[in-house]
Design a protein around this motif. Structure first.
Motif, PDB file in Angstrom:
ATOM      1  N   MET A 176      -2.828  10.859  -3.336  1.00  0.00           N
ATOM      2  CA  MET A 176      -1.410  10.504  -3.377  1.00  0.00           C
ATOM      3  C   MET A 176      -1.049   9.855  -2.043  1.00  0.00           C
ATOM      4  SD  MET A 176       1.979  12.920  -3.318  1.00  0.00           S
ATOM      5  CE  MET A 176       1.796  13.822  -4.829  1.00  0.00           C
ATOM      6  N   ASN A 177      -0.515   8.649  -2.113  1.00  0.00           N
ATOM      7  CA  ASN A 177       0.013   8.015  -0.911  1.00  0.00           C
ATOM      8  C   ASN A 177       1.513   8.313  -0.888  1.00  0.00           C
ATOM      9  OD1 ASN A 177       1.059   6.393   1.057  1.00  0.00           O
ATOM     10  ND2 ASN A 177       0.074   4.493   0.343  1.00  0.00           N
ATOM     11  N   LEU A 178       1.901   9.222  -0.020  1.00  0.00           N
ATOM     12  CA  LEU A 178       3.285   9.695  -0.033  1.00  0.00           C
ATOM     13  C   LEU A 178       4.292   8.572   0.140  1.00  0.00           C
ATOM     14  CD1 LEU A 178       1.787  12.439   0.421  1.00  0.00           C
ATOM     15  CD2 LEU A 178       3.887  13.168   1.521  1.00  0.00           C
ATOM     16  N   GLU A 179       3.937   7.601   0.932  1.00  0.00           N
ATOM     17  CA  GLU A 179       4.854   6.514   1.227  1.00  0.00           C
ATOM     18  C   GLU A 179       5.302   5.792  -0.053  1.00  0.00           C
ATOM     19  OE1 GLU A 179       6.717   5.681   3.490  1.00  0.00           O
ATOM     20  OE2 GLU A 179       7.282   3.765   2.592  1.00  0.00           O
ATOM     21  N   LYS A 180       4.408   5.774  -1.069  1.00  0.00           N
ATOM     22  CA  LYS A 180       4.732   5.043  -2.299  1.00  0.00           C
ATOM     23  C   LYS A 180       5.920   5.646  -3.058  1.00  0.00           C
ATOM     24  CE  LYS A 180       1.358   1.978  -2.183  1.00  0.00           C
ATOM     25  NZ  LYS A 180       1.635   0.539  -2.053  1.00  0.00           N
ATOM     26  N   TRP A 181       6.184   6.920  -2.819  1.00  0.00           N
ATOM     27  CA  TRP A 181       7.355   7.527  -3.469  1.00  0.00           C
ATOM     28  C   TRP A 181       8.655   6.865  -3.005  1.00  0.00           C
ATOM     29  CZ3 TRP A 181       7.258  10.997  -7.398  1.00  0.00           C
ATOM     30  CH2 TRP A 181       6.101  11.773  -7.590  1.00  0.00           C
ATOM     31  N   PHE A 182       8.582   6.174  -1.867  1.00  0.00           N
ATOM     32  CA  PHE A 182       9.810   5.650  -1.247  1.00  0.00           C
ATOM     33  C   PHE A 182       9.862   4.123  -1.240  1.00  0.00           C
ATOM     34  CE2 PHE A 182       8.608   9.595   1.227  1.00  0.00           C
ATOM     35  CZ  PHE A 182       9.377  10.432   0.440  1.00  0.00           C
ATOM     36  N   GLU A 183       8.958   3.478  -1.975  1.00  0.00           N
ATOM     37  CA  GLU A 183       8.763   2.047  -1.765  1.00  0.00           C
ATOM     38  C   GLU A 183       9.236   1.158  -2.913  1.00  0.00           C
ATOM     39  OE1 GLU A 183       5.075   1.169   0.570  1.00  0.00           O
ATOM     40  OE2 GLU A 183       4.709  -0.141  -1.150  1.00  0.00           O
ATOM     41  N   ALA A 184       8.631   1.313  -4.069  1.00  0.00           N
ATOM     42  CA  ALA A 184       8.923   0.370  -5.150  1.00  0.00           C
ATOM     43  C   ALA A 184       8.770   1.043  -6.512  1.00  0.00           C
ATOM     44  CB  ALA A 184       7.947  -0.828  -5.070  1.00  0.00           C
ATOM     45  N   PRO A 185       9.524   0.634  -7.514  1.00  0.00           N
ATOM     46  CA  PRO A 185      10.506  -0.463  -7.499  1.00  0.00           C
ATOM     47  C   PRO A 185      11.802  -0.121  -6.756  1.00  0.00           C
ATOM     48  CG  PRO A 185      10.500   0.630  -9.646  1.00  0.00           C
ATOM     49  CD  PRO A 185       9.386   1.244  -8.848  1.00  0.00           C
ATOM     50  N   ASN A 186      12.002   1.138  -6.349  1.00  0.00           N
ATOM     51  CA  ASN A 186      13.284   1.491  -5.743  1.00  0.00           C
ATOM     52  C   ASN A 186      13.095   1.855  -4.271  1.00  0.00           C
ATOM     53  OD1 ASN A 186      14.565   1.594  -8.473  1.00  0.00           O
ATOM     54  ND2 ASN A 186      13.168   3.315  -8.712  1.00  0.00           N
ATOM     55  N   VAL A 187      13.646   1.050  -3.390  1.00  0.00           N
ATOM     56  CA  VAL A 187      13.550   1.389  -1.969  1.00  0.00           C
ATOM     57  C   VAL A 187      14.398   2.634  -1.723  1.00  0.00           C
ATOM     58  CG1 VAL A 187      14.053   0.637   0.396  1.00  0.00           C
ATOM     59  CG2 VAL A 187      13.120  -0.989  -1.277  1.00  0.00           C
ATOM     60  N   TRP A 188      13.749   3.645  -1.179  1.00  0.00           N
ATOM     61  CA  TRP A 188      14.383   4.958  -1.033  1.00  0.00           C
ATOM     62  C   TRP A 188      14.933   5.106   0.374  1.00  0.00           C
ATOM     63  CZ3 TRP A 188      14.779   8.637  -4.863  1.00  0.00           C
ATOM     64  CH2 TRP A 188      15.256   9.894  -4.470  1.00  0.00           C
ATOM     65  N   ASN A 189      16.218   5.378   0.475  1.00  0.00           N
ATOM     66  CA  ASN A 189      16.827   5.542   1.793  1.00  0.00           C
ATOM     67  C   ASN A 189      17.488   6.915   1.841  1.00  0.00           C
ATOM     68  OD1 ASN A 189      18.351   5.467   4.126  1.00  0.00           O
ATOM     69  ND2 ASN A 189      18.950   3.311   3.857  1.00  0.00           N
ATOM     70  N   TRP A 190      16.957   7.774   2.669  1.00  0.00           N
ATOM     71  CA  TRP A 190      17.499   9.130   2.740  1.00  0.00           C
ATOM     72  C   TRP A 190      18.972   9.131   3.121  1.00  0.00           C
ATOM     73  CZ3 TRP A 190      15.148  12.650   0.289  1.00  0.00           C
ATOM     74  CH2 TRP A 190      13.750  12.691   0.235  1.00  0.00           C
ATOM     75  N   ASN A 191      19.372   8.156   3.912  1.00  0.00           N
ATOM     76  CA  ASN A 191      20.781   8.109   4.320  1.00  0.00           C
ATOM     77  C   ASN A 191      21.697   7.847   3.126  1.00  0.00           C
ATOM     78  OD1 ASN A 191      20.200   8.508   7.067  1.00  0.00           O
ATOM     79  ND2 ASN A 191      19.662   6.330   7.273  1.00  0.00           N
ATOM     80  N   VAL A 192      21.154   7.256   2.071  1.00  0.00           N
ATOM     81  CA  VAL A 192      21.945   6.993   0.876  1.00  0.00           C
ATOM     82  C   VAL A 192      21.852   8.152  -0.115  1.00  0.00           C
ATOM     83  CG1 VAL A 192      22.244   5.449  -1.110  1.00  0.00           C
ATOM     84  CG2 VAL A 192      21.670   4.496   1.153  1.00  0.00           C
ATOM     85  N   THR A 193      20.625   8.628  -0.365  1.00  0.00           N
ATOM     86  CA  THR A 193      20.475   9.699  -1.374  1.00  0.00           C
ATOM     87  C   THR A 193      20.917  11.055  -0.851  1.00  0.00           C
ATOM     88  OG1 THR A 193      18.206  10.121  -0.693  1.00  0.00           O
ATOM     89  CG2 THR A 193      18.522   8.616  -2.539  1.00  0.00           C
ATOM     90  N   GLY A 194      20.849  11.256   0.450  1.00  0.00           N
ATOM     91  CA  GLY A 194      21.120  12.578   0.994  1.00  0.00           C
ATOM     92  C   GLY A 194      19.891  13.459   0.859  1.00  0.00           C
ATOM     93  N   GLY A 195      20.002  14.674   1.366  1.00  0.00           N
ATOM     94  CA  GLY A 195      18.833  15.541   1.484  1.00  0.00           C
ATOM     95  C   GLY A 195      18.461  16.334   0.252  1.00  0.00           C
TER      96      GLY A 195
END
Ligand code: CU
Lengths: 380, 263
Positions: B211-230
């Motif tokens: 599992m490449n953890l970074e891929k959870w945050f990349e595509a198709p949806n750029v994941w921004n913690w500041n937007v989704t919250g914790g």
């Protein structure tokens, strides 16, 4: 075919069993309550037996386990671990002011008390730090049996000597018979004392609180209690379940260790870090069970909160953010879960449904009327 | 004593007979092993260290990672499908518990050419019911009944550097989703299929799922913690997006290692 051959093997084993008429203890089976774990933490060299548990209960409440015989200096496990306070000493204990116990010589225990509930289902470590576990490199610090020996010698508990305790118990009429029935030998050993007491401790099962009855469909919760339950169980609510269990974990503890944000500096030599050496474990302790929690104040390992109201205020507004706070405290950055006063009241109402009066009054958990030689048990 | 050994002999004999009678089938098979690894854009995951940067530019760390993989199936070049059925076809992985990082199911893989491996991240609705796991560690993945019940598919707990350089905790938790008023539930588990290309004569038995953890945050949806919250357990939109990303988070490699053939 497999069935036939295994049957044959079985018949063969049972017909070869060694039979000793003197020593024939009755195996004791823990009845696993609905929704509870099916795996039990019972060491393979100490199977539970009716005779072992009976002996263990006597020893648990016998002040002479401390090696002392003077009424003023005797101490039993039951001196600190009282059934009516869910096997803690309770905040209103007549001797241990404010719920902080001390041993025979007056030395206070390093931490406040832990209850004794459902310990047979704890696989991840006993004591606040979880030091007593299968993973301890020191083979004498792994099980409840080992805690018994520690209590006898610890300066903050009996401050005794296992040889003295052993000899004293050996000399009390009635005990050698009970040891023979439980372990096949009249000679009292510290190992067998520990085994018997641990067997008794493993029988202490709580599964009949109002909430258990609700889960079994036997009783309804009030509107306030249900509100509190929903908060307890939701991430956007009070979010207690990730660490303290709930609908999918009726123990109301994961038995795991977290830093729940009480301080900004951590230097207790007995925290979780002292066991794992993992820097993320600084200031982490076991998330205790919330069963019977209304009876086990003061709260936290250092007893800093006197009431449940204070605890809920802390989770609501008083959390101190530090790099060590566990990420599951996701409200921590905002200082807490920010509940209104009526939400706090509802949450506490729910937590109180975890009180189990069946457990607190079960006569088989309490002291026997008399010890084997007719002496009085010690239970306060 | 005489009687005793006679019985032994009898049961041994019947066991022998049992083995002999199974030896008729000719198909050779191997015991598969599935290994789980975790990295962040190629470097092995180090827990609790604030040194990863996601696509959106959030600097973050991971403290805990726990998840379920289920319904693993192997598809042969001829279309034959071989499912892993051991343990109710569900495996729990905790990056801190080394015994969970290697799964040795009892199933056998027939010797043939394989085209792909598939698995589900999470647990399907037929099985994902509270009470499925009564014992830890799986039990501690439970998902509250009032939010749909069953178990978390995945928990990734960590922290990120939010606006103003403040460090905030995040709980990237996936499971059954719920709409705002709690009337509709969404099954968010998803299936991943990865090519294997195992040629005839080069049989593999060890499959490493990374599992490449970074891929959870990349595509198709750029994941921004500041937007989704914790926290996202009660945010179906966020969980749905996370699962879309998660479909890209896995890779598989395979090798043949100390192969023991079974007849
Ligand atoms: Cu969660």
């Amino acid at each position: 075919m497999l069935l036939v051959s295994s049957l044959l093997v079985f018949v063969c084993f049972s017909s070869c069993k060694n039979e000793d008429p003197e020593y024939n203890p009755t195996l004791y089976q823990i009845a696993i309550p609905k929704f509870f774990p099916t795996r039990l933490n019972i060491p393979s060299d100490n199977p539970m037996t009716v005779e072992g548990i009976e002996l263990g209960r006597y020893l648990f409440y016998d002040g002479r386990l401390s090696g002392q015989t003077e009424p003023d200096s005797m101490m039993s496990c039951g001196t600190c671990h009282l059934q009516s306070s869910s096997f803690e000493c309770g905040i209103n204990h007549p001797k241990f002011t404010g719920g902080r116990p001390f041993g025979i010589t007056g030395i206070v225990t390093p931490h406040y008390m832990l209850p004794m509930i459902n310990l047979v289902w704890n696989e991840s470590g006993y004591l606040w730090s979880g030091q007593i576990s299968e993973n301890n490199p020191d083979a004498s610090k792994r099980t409840i049996e080992d805690i018994v020996g520690m209590a006898v010698t610890a300066p903050h508990e009996f401050s005794g000597d296992t040889n003295k305790t052993k000899a004293l118990i050996q000399s009390i009429s009635g005990y050698p018979d009970l040891f023979e029935k439980a372990f096949g030998s009249r000679t009292v050993t510290m190992r067998n004392i520990s085994k018997a007491v641990a067997q008794f401790v493993r029988t202490l099962v709580s599964s009949d609180s109002k909430f258990d009855k609700y889960m079994r469909g036997e009783q309804q919760l009030s509107t306030q209690e249900l509100n509190g339950y929903v908060m307890f169980m939701t991430e956007d609510g009070a979010d207690c379940f990730h660490c303290h269990g709930g609908s999918g974990n009726p123990l109301f503890t994961t038995n795991l260790f977290y830093n729940n944000g009480k301080d900004s500096v951590f230097n207790d030599p007995r925290d979780r870090f002292s066991v794992t050496g993992d820097p993320t474990d600084h200031g982490a302790y076991k998330a205790t069970t919330l069963r019977n929690i209304e009876l086990t104040g003061p709260y936290m390992h250092d007893g800093r909160f006197k009431t449940l109201e204070e605890v809920v205020d802390f989770y609501s507004q008083g959390i101190i953010w530090s790099p060590y706070v566990h990420p599951l405290m996701h409200h921590a950055y905002d200082g807490g879960i920010q509940l209104t006063s009526s939400e706090k009241a509802d949450l506490i109402m729910f937590i109180k449904t975890l009180r189990d009066d069946t457990f607190l009054t079960n006569p088989t958990y309490g002291p026997p009327d008399k010890l084997p030689d007719g002496a009085a048990p010690i239970n306060k | 004593m005489k009687f005793f050994s006679f019985r032994w002999a009898l049961s041994l004999l019947s066991l022998l007979f049992l083995f002999a009678s199974c030896g008729k089938e000719r198909v050779k098979s191997v015991a598969p092993q599935i290994v789980f690894k975790h990295n962040c854009n190629g470097s092995e995951l180090q827990k609790g260290i604030l040194n990863y940067t996601n696509q959106a530019g959030n600097i973050y760390q991971v403290n805990e990672l726990q998840y379920f993989i289920s319904e693993v199936t192997f598809t042969a070049a001829d279309g034959q499908i071989i499912p892993i059925t051991t343990d109710n076809a569900i495996h729990y992985i905790d990056m801190d518990v080394s015994s969970t990082l290697e799964w040795n199911p009892d199933d056998r893989l027939p010797v043939t050419q394989y085209a792909s491996i598939s698995f589900v991240v999470g647990i399907n609705e037929a099985k994902n019911k509270t009470g499925l796991f009564l014992n830890p560690p799986e039990r501690d993945m439970f998902w509250p009944d009032i939010m749909g019940g069953g178990y978390h598919y995945l928990k990734m707990n960590g922290k990120w550097k939010a606006d103003g350089d403040t460090i905030k905790p995040f709980n990237f938790h996936l499971g059954i989703g719920m709409n705002m008023d709690g009337t509709t539930f969404y099954q968010n588990y998803f299936k991943v299929t990865l090519p294997l290309n195992i040629q005839a004569g080069t049989l593999s038995n060890v499959f490493t799922i990374t599992m490449n953890l970074e891929k959870w945050f990349e595509a198709p949806n750029v994941w921004n913690w500041n937007v989704t919250g914790g926290q996202i357990m009660q945010n179906q939109d966020a969980m749905h997006k996370a699962c879309e990303n998660g479909a890209n988070a896995f890779q598989v490699t395979h090798e043949g290692k100390d192969i023991v053939y079974h007849s």
